[in-house]
Design an enzyme around this catalytic site. Structure first.
Site, mmCIF file in Angstrom:
data_model
loop_
_atom_site.group_PDB
_atom_site.id
_atom_site.type_symbol
_atom_site.label_atom_id
_atom_site.label_comp_id
_atom_site.label_asym_id
_atom_site.label_seq_id
_atom_site.Cartn_x
_atom_site.Cartn_y
_atom_site.Cartn_z
ATOM 1 N N GLN A 48 0.799 -1.217 0.000
ATOM 2 C CA GLN A 48 0.000 0.000 0.000
ATOM 3 C C GLN A 48 0.836 1.273 0.000
ATOM 4 O OE1 GLN A 48 -2.586 -1.748 3.362
ATOM 5 N NE2 GLN A 48 -3.985 -0.429 2.243
ATOM 6 N N ARG A 104 4.220 0.981 12.535
ATOM 7 C CA ARG A 104 3.835 -0.363 12.111
ATOM 8 C C ARG A 104 3.912 -0.419 10.592
ATOM 9 N NH1 ARG A 104 -1.629 -2.509 10.710
ATOM 10 N NH2 ARG A 104 -1.460 -4.769 10.767
ATOM 11 N N HIS A 148 1.223 -9.215 4.897
ATOM 12 C CA HIS A 148 0.054 -8.326 4.854
ATOM 13 C C HIS A 148 -0.560 -8.388 3.442
ATOM 14 C CE1 HIS A 148 -1.777 -4.465 6.718
ATOM 15 N NE2 HIS A 148 -2.412 -4.633 5.572
ATOM 16 N N ASN A 193 -1.561 -10.457 8.774
ATOM 17 C CA ASN A 193 -2.562 -9.416 8.948
ATOM 18 C C ASN A 193 -3.919 -9.893 8.450
ATOM 19 O OD1 ASN A 193 -3.315 -6.471 9.386
ATOM 20 N ND2 ASN A 193 -3.870 -6.734 7.227
ATOM 21 N N GLU A 194 -4.918 -9.786 9.300
ATOM 22 C CA GLU A 194 -6.319 -10.056 8.951
ATOM 23 C C GLU A 194 -6.553 -11.395 8.240
ATOM 24 O OE1 GLU A 194 -8.080 -6.651 7.057
ATOM 25 O OE2 GLU A 194 -7.941 -5.457 8.879
ATOM 26 N N ASN A 335 -7.537 -4.866 14.240
ATOM 27 C CA ASN A 335 -7.825 -3.719 13.394
ATOM 28 C C ASN A 335 -9.304 -3.432 13.560
ATOM 29 O OD1 ASN A 335 -5.215 -4.072 12.572
ATOM 30 N ND2 ASN A 335 -5.729 -4.972 10.588
ATOM 31 N N TYR A 337 -12.598 -0.948 13.180
ATOM 32 C CA TYR A 337 -13.163 0.222 12.500
ATOM 33 C C TYR A 337 -14.648 0.412 12.775
ATOM 34 C CZ TYR A 337 -8.845 0.498 9.795
ATOM 35 O OH TYR A 337 -7.528 0.627 9.429
ATOM 36 N N GLU A 411 -4.902 -1.182 14.154
ATOM 37 C CA GLU A 411 -5.439 -0.197 13.208
ATOM 38 C C GLU A 411 -6.723 0.377 13.772
ATOM 39 O OE1 GLU A 411 -6.053 -1.504 9.165
ATOM 40 O OE2 GLU A 411 -4.159 -2.605 9.145
ATOM 41 N N TRP A 493 -4.473 4.023 11.718
ATOM 42 C CA TRP A 493 -4.387 3.731 10.294
ATOM 43 C C TRP A 493 -4.934 4.948 9.585
ATOM 44 C CZ3 TRP A 493 -2.102 -0.044 7.510
ATOM 45 C CH2 TRP A 493 -2.302 0.014 6.130
ATOM 46 N N GLU A 500 -5.530 1.965 -1.175
ATOM 47 C CA GLU A 500 -6.422 1.203 -0.303
ATOM 48 C C GLU A 500 -6.897 -0.047 -1.032
ATOM 49 O OE1 GLU A 500 -7.586 1.036 2.728
ATOM 50 O OE2 GLU A 500 -6.245 2.617 3.408
ATOM 51 N N PHE A 509 -6.973 7.684 4.246
ATOM 52 C CA PHE A 509 -6.955 7.477 5.693
ATOM 53 C C PHE A 509 -5.813 8.241 6.379
ATOM 54 C CE2 PHE A 509 -9.567 3.777 4.720
ATOM 55 C CZ PHE A 509 -10.301 3.532 5.876
HETATM 56 C C1 NOJ Z 1 -7.292 -3.158 7.034
HETATM 57 C C2 NOJ Z 1 -6.039 -3.503 6.337
HETATM 58 O O1 NOJ Z 1 -5.110 -4.138 7.169
HETATM 59 C C3 NOJ Z 1 -5.402 -2.353 5.611
HETATM 60 O O2 NOJ Z 1 -4.579 -2.916 4.652
HETATM 61 C C4 NOJ Z 1 -6.468 -1.444 5.051
HETATM 62 O O3 NOJ Z 1 -5.926 -0.453 4.251
HETATM 63 C C5 NOJ Z 1 -7.239 -0.838 6.182
HETATM 64 N N1 NOJ Z 1 -7.840 -1.883 6.969
HETATM 65 C C6 NOJ Z 1 -8.306 0.173 5.802
HETATM 66 O O4 NOJ Z 1 -9.252 -0.385 4.963
#
Ligand code: NOJ
Length: 553
Positions: A48, A104, A148, A193-194, A335, A337, A411, A493, A500, A509
């Protein structure tokens, strides 16, 4: 004896004081209210932010293939993005000026090991060594994600990537290269990640690489099986994570003294109504989402509701795997949101072909998912309203259900829209307020723990006094805090505007903006960066006004 009594009384007074402090007005919060060692930072990820995708020996990841195939929104790519690969020194200076404790970032597997396995790219080593050294020269801690989303295309071609158990060995070997070369300086590792969303996007819906899904699920994929593959992929990601953690613990941790965990997406599922079936649906969805990884990592198997609803399509663990997975973290990153509302849809369990959502037997109850506009999935620009209570609920859930693990909020942040005429958007007070809300919620979630720590570090109490103190804490916790999460860090984040994954460059962001129209990719400070900096330097969380409103260019 008399001395012991008076110091015990002092300790009790201290506890009273802490209880009173817990109700202090939110405006008086500063970073000193957080436990010692609490880390504040900002984040990014390699694909990213770096750019330079074909430079110095880096080979493609599945994300290069996807974006170059024209599948991302606006056909956006990470080819250049914020160009951190070339501008890392300037960026580290900005991080220093902002005053963060930590940055990070992630390592690009196909930059470090371009074919995914085998030869290490010396230029890749050099880049990450330089970045780490540059950060440390300013006293900024590197918090590194090993994987990631940017999976090496070479391994995708060779054995279908995450669908094959061969991933586990290759990932562990890649992690070994990271620990061996960077572990003398990196003390905070997140393996993946995720991993609780990658299988859905890439193997159920097929809207993200490697675009696999099957009818009637997902959208126009070339191949796949939405009913089985997401569970297989998640299983391999979990085993890969556990294998890397075992390696780290056996070979490096004692000498290097670092911490290792993984980072989950932490949506919070909330019932659409207070009907018992909808309350149960939200709980089920939290098990499918967070429990998918937390349950095996804490208890050694997938959540019972997943075992029941997914049945034989859910992979099993051998005894050895179970042992390896259980306890495979020093901390868990989240993370966080949004809160997502769901209702029960039990009829889905009667369907012969079921994917993840059908197995969870829920339907989404989100107006933004129903509207149609220019954003993927009909997202509107107000889809991220500030709901800090959802973070508190998620942390409470972790505390109660998963034995209060050490948590890093890896995040949290708010999306903004770019200026349609291409100008730089500097005023993002909405973001400052959003971050303030969540930092405050984090502190409120920690508070009981903080009181407890004060008790632990205090004078030795007699049994009766200790009981009384515990009751006092309990009562104050009950009335005031109720929480007591073991949160150890908070990362915004994102540091910069970046590519993105879901939105290309349509949402931003960054607390620092990036001028994507200039070849220099000029950075500029936003209100949120200025506010965060004042908070990091000891200012109030919610200052009446920032010291000045001049933004740097
Ligand atoms: C989760 C992800 O880890 C990241 O890569 C992404 O850009 C952000 N959230 C925001 O959508």
């Amino acid at each position: 004896m008399a001395r012991a009594r008076s110091s015990s009384a002092a300790a009790l007074l201290l506890l009273f004081f802490l209880a009173a402090e817990a109700v202090a007005a939110p405006s008086s919060i500063t970073r000193r209210d957080f436990p010692t060692g609490f880390v504040f930072g900002v984040g990014s990820s390699a694909y990213q932010v770096e750019g330079a995708v074909a430079e110095d020996g880096r080979k493609p990841s599945i994300w290069d293939t996807f974006t170059h195939g024209g599948y991302s929104i606006d056909q956006a790519t990470g080819d250049v993005t914020a160009d951190q690969y070339h501008k890392y020194k300037e960026d580290v200076k900005l991080l220093h000026e902002m005053g963060v404790d930590a940055y990070r970032f992630s390592i690009a597997w196909p930059r470090l090991i371009p074919d995914g396995r085998g030869a290490v790219n010396p230029k890749g080593l050099e880049y990450y060594n330089n970045l780490i050294d540059e950060l440390l020269s300013y006293g900024i801690q590197p918090h590194v994600t090993i994987y990631h989303f940017d999976f090496p295309q070479a391994l995708q071609d060779e054995y279908n990537g995450l669908l094959s158990p061969r991933f586990i060995e290759d990932f562990t070997a890649y992690a070994d290269v990271c620990f061996k070369n960077f572990g003398d300086r990196v003390k905070h590792w997140s393996t993946v990640n995720e991993p609780n969303i990658e299988p859905i996007g890439g193997y159920d819906q097929g809207i993200l690489p490697p675009r696999r899904c099957s009818f009637p699920f997902g959208f126009a994929c070339d191949g796949g099986n939405s009913t089985t593959e997401p569970y297989i992929v998640a299983h391999h990601l979990l085993l890969g994570h556990a294998s890397a953690v075992s390696l780290y613990r056996e070979k490096y941790q004692v000498a290097q003294g670092g911490q290792i965990g993984l980072t989950l997406l932490g949506w919070w599922y909330e019932p659409g109504t207070q009907a018992p079936e909808d309350i149960a649906a939200a709980a089920r969805m939290n098990d499918f989402h967070i429990g998918w990884y937390m349950h095996p990592m804490v208890y050694g198997d997938y959540p019972p509701v997943m075992r029941k609803n997914v049945g034989s399509r859910l992979p099993s663990f051998t005894d050895e795997e179970r042992e390896r997975v259980k306890g495979s973290f020093d901390f868990v990153g989240f993370n966080h949101y949004v809160a997502i509302y769901v209702k029960a849809d039990l009829s889905r369990l009667d369907e012969k072909l079921r994917d993840y959502t059908a197995d969870a037997a829920v339907k989404y109850d989100m107006p933004f998912l129903k509207s149609s506009n220019q954003f993927p999935f009909g997202l509107t620009n107000d889809f991220m309203s500030s709901t800090p209570w959802a973070l508190k609920k998620m942390l409470k859930h972790l505390q109660v259900k998963y034995k209060n693990p050490a948590v890093m909020i890896h995040e949290n942040g708010a999306a903004g829209m770019p200026d349609p005429s291409g100008g730089n958007v500097q005023d993002d007070e909405f973001r400052s307020q959003f971050l303030q809300d969540y930092i405050e919620a984090t502190l409120q979630s920690i508070r009981y723990q903080y009181g407890n720590m004060a008790e632990l570090s205090g004078t030795k109490l007699s049994e009766a006094e200790a009981k009384c103190a515990r009751n006092l804490i309990f009562i104050s916790v009950f009335i005031v805090h109720r929480n007591g999460s073991n949160v150890q860090g908070y990362f915004v984040w994102s540091f910069l505007d970046v590519f993105e994954y879901l939105f290309g460059y349509r949402v931003r962001f960054g607390v620092y903006g990036v001028d994507f129209n200039s070849t220099a990719r000029t950075r500029y400070q936003r209100h949120s960066a200025q506010w965060f900096s004042s908070f990091l330097r000891g200012g109030e969380l919610r200052p009446v006004a920032l010291p000045d409103r001049a933004y740097s260019q």
